[in-house]
Scaffold this motif. Sequence first.
Motif: not given
Length: 265
Positions: A196, A232, A235
């Motif tokens: 992330t 990831a 997000s």
Amino acid sequence: MNKKANNDSVKRVHSITTHTNSKFARILSNFDNKIDVHDYFLHERPFANVKIILNQQIIWCDKASLASASPIFREQLIRKPNDEPLVFNDINLNDFLSMLEFIYPIFNPQITEKNISCLIELSHRFQFDMLKNACQIYVIKYLNTIRRVSDNCHNSEAEGDCFTSNNNSGENERHPQRDLIEFHNRICVDASDIITELCRWLKTYYNTDNTLPTQAIISVLEQISINYLEQAMTSVNIDDEIKAYVYKERAQYLERIYHIKHNTF
């Protein structure tokens, strides 16, 4: 001058010297005490001549320091009347203070895993070149500590789910694939949080055409499973252009691995 007067003069000089040395010793010792960044910027100080408002929180700064570090600050300060504050409602307070620590020489800041992502974003946003360069060095060094990406399906080449035996029921139980990042010191950690953060870095570096850190980040992301990548990138709101770039690089990486395993070059 008689001997007594001379002795009194020496005593006064000794007293003044001792007091002065003691004073300087106390000042020097204070350099070892870390200045609290919140106390420094959240209270009005002498020579603080500009206010910055972050989500209704007032920060006190001085124009000269901001202008010397950032052309963005310099342009905004030139356009603003003397008593009008700069307003940023989309920046986290602690993130902004982390950047200010690198502008003011009274602090001794360090780039760490906790602040690197915000520092990358803010240094590019405000074109703070010194901090941009420091962040890039940190990113390259950090990525060089990563040895490889693996998963918990050591005997399987397939992507997707792993299957393990359930001793109680005798049936196969499905477990999702778990990507692991292995560092050169042989420590393995779950890849989720790291990926992330790498996507956040990529989002900034890709849009500024900085190929060196971009390629270093891709060298890790291309080894990640689709599920981890999608989570990831979603997000951190990676746009379709960057997604396409990541998937293309990943496909080329998998093709190279296939040819190496099957010697089909």
